[in-house]
Design a protein around this motif. Structure first.
Motif, short mmCIF file in Angstrom:
data_model
loop_
_atom_site.label_atom_id
_atom_site.label_comp_id
_atom_site.label_asym_id
_atom_site.label_seq_id
_atom_site.Cartn_x
_atom_site.Cartn_y
_atom_site.Cartn_z
N THR A 148 0.84 -1.21 0.00
CA THR A 148 0.00 0.00 0.00
C THR A 148 0.87 1.25 0.00
O THR A 148 0.58 2.22 -0.71
CB THR A 148 -0.92 0.01 1.23
N ALA A 149 1.95 1.24 0.79
CA ALA A 149 2.86 2.38 0.82
C ALA A 149 3.47 2.61 -0.57
O ALA A 149 3.60 3.76 -1.02
CB ALA A 149 3.96 2.15 1.85
N VAL A 150 3.83 1.52 -1.25
CA VAL A 150 4.38 1.64 -2.61
C VAL A 150 3.33 2.16 -3.57
O VAL A 150 3.59 3.02 -4.42
CB VAL A 150 4.94 0.29 -3.10
N ALA A 151 2.10 1.63 -3.45
CA ALA A 151 1.01 2.07 -4.33
C ALA A 151 0.76 3.56 -4.16
O ALA A 151 0.60 4.29 -5.15
CB ALA A 151 -0.25 1.27 -4.02
N ALA A 152 0.72 4.03 -2.92
CA ALA A 152 0.50 5.45 -2.67
C ALA A 152 1.67 6.28 -3.18
O ALA A 152 1.49 7.37 -3.74
CB ALA A 152 0.29 5.69 -1.17
N GLU A 165 15.64 0.27 1.71
CA GLU A 165 15.55 -1.01 2.40
C GLU A 165 14.10 -1.36 2.69
O GLU A 165 13.74 -1.80 3.79
CB GLU A 165 16.39 -0.99 3.69
N ALA A 166 13.27 -1.21 1.67
CA ALA A 166 11.82 -1.36 1.83
C ALA A 166 11.39 -2.80 2.07
O ALA A 166 10.25 -3.05 2.47
CB ALA A 166 11.11 -0.82 0.58
N THR A 167 12.27 -3.78 1.84
CA THR A 167 11.90 -5.18 2.06
C THR A 167 12.56 -5.78 3.29
O THR A 167 12.34 -6.95 3.60
CB THR A 167 12.28 -6.04 0.83
N SER A 168 13.34 -4.99 4.02
CA SER A 168 14.16 -5.57 5.09
C SER A 168 13.34 -6.07 6.27
O SER A 168 13.79 -6.94 7.02
CB SER A 168 15.18 -4.53 5.58
N MET A 169 12.12 -5.55 6.46
CA MET A 169 11.29 -5.96 7.60
C MET A 169 10.21 -6.97 7.21
O MET A 169 9.35 -7.30 8.02
CB MET A 169 10.62 -4.72 8.21
N VAL A 176 9.22 -10.56 -2.12
CA VAL A 176 9.09 -10.82 -3.56
C VAL A 176 8.01 -9.94 -4.17
O VAL A 176 8.20 -9.36 -5.24
CB VAL A 176 8.79 -12.32 -3.80
N LEU A 177 6.87 -9.80 -3.47
CA LEU A 177 5.76 -8.99 -3.99
C LEU A 177 6.17 -7.53 -4.17
O LEU A 177 5.88 -6.91 -5.19
CB LEU A 177 4.56 -9.09 -3.05
N VAL A 178 6.86 -6.97 -3.16
CA VAL A 178 7.26 -5.57 -3.23
C VAL A 178 8.30 -5.36 -4.33
O VAL A 178 8.24 -4.40 -5.11
CB VAL A 178 7.81 -5.09 -1.87
N HIS A 179 9.26 -6.29 -4.43
CA HIS A 179 10.29 -6.18 -5.46
C HIS A 179 9.68 -6.31 -6.85
O HIS A 179 10.06 -5.57 -7.78
CB HIS A 179 11.36 -7.24 -5.24
N GLU A 180 8.73 -7.22 -7.01
CA GLU A 180 8.07 -7.38 -8.31
C GLU A 180 7.26 -6.15 -8.68
O GLU A 180 7.21 -5.75 -9.85
CB GLU A 180 7.16 -8.62 -8.29
N LEU A 181 6.63 -5.52 -7.69
CA LEU A 181 5.87 -4.30 -7.96
C LEU A 181 6.81 -3.18 -8.40
O LEU A 181 6.52 -2.42 -9.33
CB LEU A 181 5.08 -3.88 -6.73
N ALA A 182 7.97 -3.08 -7.74
CA ALA A 182 8.96 -2.07 -8.14
C ALA A 182 9.40 -2.31 -9.58
O ALA A 182 9.54 -1.35 -10.36
CB ALA A 182 10.16 -2.12 -7.20
N LYS A 183 9.63 -3.57 -9.96
CA LYS A 183 10.04 -3.87 -11.33
C LYS A 183 8.92 -3.57 -12.33
O LYS A 183 9.18 -3.13 -13.46
CB LYS A 183 10.49 -5.33 -11.43
N LYS A 184 7.69 -3.79 -11.90
CA LYS A 184 6.54 -3.49 -12.75
C LYS A 184 6.46 -1.99 -13.02
O LYS A 184 6.23 -1.54 -14.15
CB LYS A 184 5.26 -3.98 -12.06
N GLY A 189 8.33 2.84 -16.91
CA GLY A 189 9.13 4.03 -17.15
C GLY A 189 9.58 4.80 -15.92
O GLY A 189 10.27 5.81 -16.04
N THR A 190 9.22 4.34 -14.73
CA THR A 190 9.65 5.01 -13.51
C THR A 190 11.10 4.67 -13.21
O THR A 190 11.50 3.50 -13.26
CB THR A 190 8.78 4.58 -12.31
N ALA A 191 11.91 5.68 -12.90
CA ALA A 191 13.28 5.43 -12.43
C ALA A 191 13.21 4.93 -10.99
O ALA A 191 12.47 5.49 -10.17
CB ALA A 191 14.11 6.70 -12.52
N ILE A 192 13.96 3.89 -10.68
CA ILE A 192 13.94 3.28 -9.35
C ILE A 192 15.32 3.37 -8.72
O ILE A 192 16.32 2.98 -9.33
CB ILE A 192 13.52 1.80 -9.43
N VAL A 193 15.37 3.88 -7.49
CA VAL A 193 16.58 3.78 -6.67
C VAL A 193 16.27 2.78 -5.58
O VAL A 193 15.37 2.99 -4.75
CB VAL A 193 16.97 5.14 -6.06
N TRP A 194 17.00 1.66 -5.58
CA TRP A 194 16.70 0.52 -4.70
C TRP A 194 17.86 0.35 -3.71
O TRP A 194 18.90 -0.18 -4.04
CB TRP A 194 16.51 -0.74 -5.54
N VAL A 195 17.66 0.84 -2.49
CA VAL A 195 18.69 0.74 -1.44
C VAL A 195 18.49 -0.59 -0.72
O VAL A 195 17.38 -0.91 -0.26
CB VAL A 195 18.56 1.90 -0.44
#
Length: 286
Positions: A148-152, A165-169, A176-184, A189-195
């Motif tokens: 939901t935080a990613v969607a917003a 570090e959005a998946t660390s907790m 996997v779901l959050v990482h797949e959404l980021a890749k989607k 066309g969104t630029a992603i910075v993945w710490v």
């Protein structure tokens, strides 16, 4: 790592941020950072705790940090701060349900009221949250709250999205779901910075920046970060290990098999590639 620089790129040039220590001495939080981020690029940022990766991420997001020296241009990212997804989703959720959270984000970004309802439903569908759109936070898992935080954060088709570090907790399934959404979002066309400190999330072809003591000490492809120079069997510490990070299990296995002459670069990434590689390794009977 060389990049074609144009007016659309986000550019940091000789950027430093100092912090004052308890004894009065100044220690660099970021030191002489030079970085170019292109529209639609995926950038991994790795490093141990305290290396400066979160400070770099906040700077790329355009969040206010006092004491910034140097010059920068936000280019494609625009003048407004970019959405920033943190480790703990509860710290950045303001409404009562996923649907209300997305509406709130669209209202905050100034979308006309007559468009908000349609956009909200489209985002819920895109992120797979439609079925729980009206569920209160107490009924949702940590992974669902992070989605939901990613969607917003992605509401309004932002050109840049920062994951710190959005998946660390999260548990493995939620990671996997959050990482797949980021890749989607990246494919759209969104630029992603993945710490991240979860180095198994770094793909071999993806650009990776490594931080140490407030400086960028590596900027290249993920495979070279994990294993060393492309196409070569590395017998010394890899850039990843030099930064004080531990290789993921499968990366360490690949490197050891390479050193034994049983596996050649490029090393496998997917389980299918591993199955094929291990099937070709000769098993010596005891």
């Amino acid at each position: 790592m060389s990049h074609s620089i144009n007016d659309e790129c986000l550019i940091l040039k000789d950027v430093s941020i100092d912090r004052l220590l308890d004894n009065g001495d100044s220690s660099p939080r970021l030191h002489q950072i030079n970085l170019v981020l292109a529209p639609g690029e995926w950038l991994n940022v790795a490093g141990v705790n305290g290396s400066g990766k979160s400070s770099l991420a906040r700077l790329l997001a355009g969040l206010t940090i006092e004491g910034v020296q140097g010059s920068w241009s936000r280019g494609f990212a625009g003048n407004k701060p970019s959405p920033y997804v943190m480790q703990q989703p509860d710290a950045q959720l303001f409404a009562e349900t996923p649907r209300e959270e997305i509406r709130f984000a669209l209202e905050w970004r100034g979308m006309p009221p007559h468009e908000i309802r349609q956009q909200t439903e489209e985002i819920l569908t895109f992120t797979g949250l439609s079925a729980i759109g009206d569920a209160p936070w107490s009924h949702l898992s940590g992974g669902q709250r992070q989605l939901t935080a990613v969607a917003a954060a992605s509401a309004g088709e932002t050109p840049l999205l920062i994951f710190d570090e959005a998946t660390s907790m999260l548990d493995e399934q939620s990671m996997v779901l959050v990482h797949e959404l980021a890749k989607k979002l990246h494919r759209r066309g969104t630029a992603i910075v993945w710490v991240t400190q979860r180095l198994q999330e770094i793909e071999s072809a993806a650009r990776t920046v490594a931080m140490m003591d407030g400086s960028i000490v590596f900027d290249g492809k993920g495979g070279e970060f994990l294993y060393g120079a492309a196409g070569q069997v590395n017998y010394g510490p890899t850039p990843c290990q030099t930064c004080g990070l531990r290789l993921p299990y499968l990366s360490a296995l690949a490197l050891e098999l390479g050193r034994l002459g049983k596996l050649q670069p490029p090393y496998p990434e997917t389980m299918e590639e591993w199955d094929q590689a291990l099937a070709q390794i000769e098993v010596v009977p005891r």
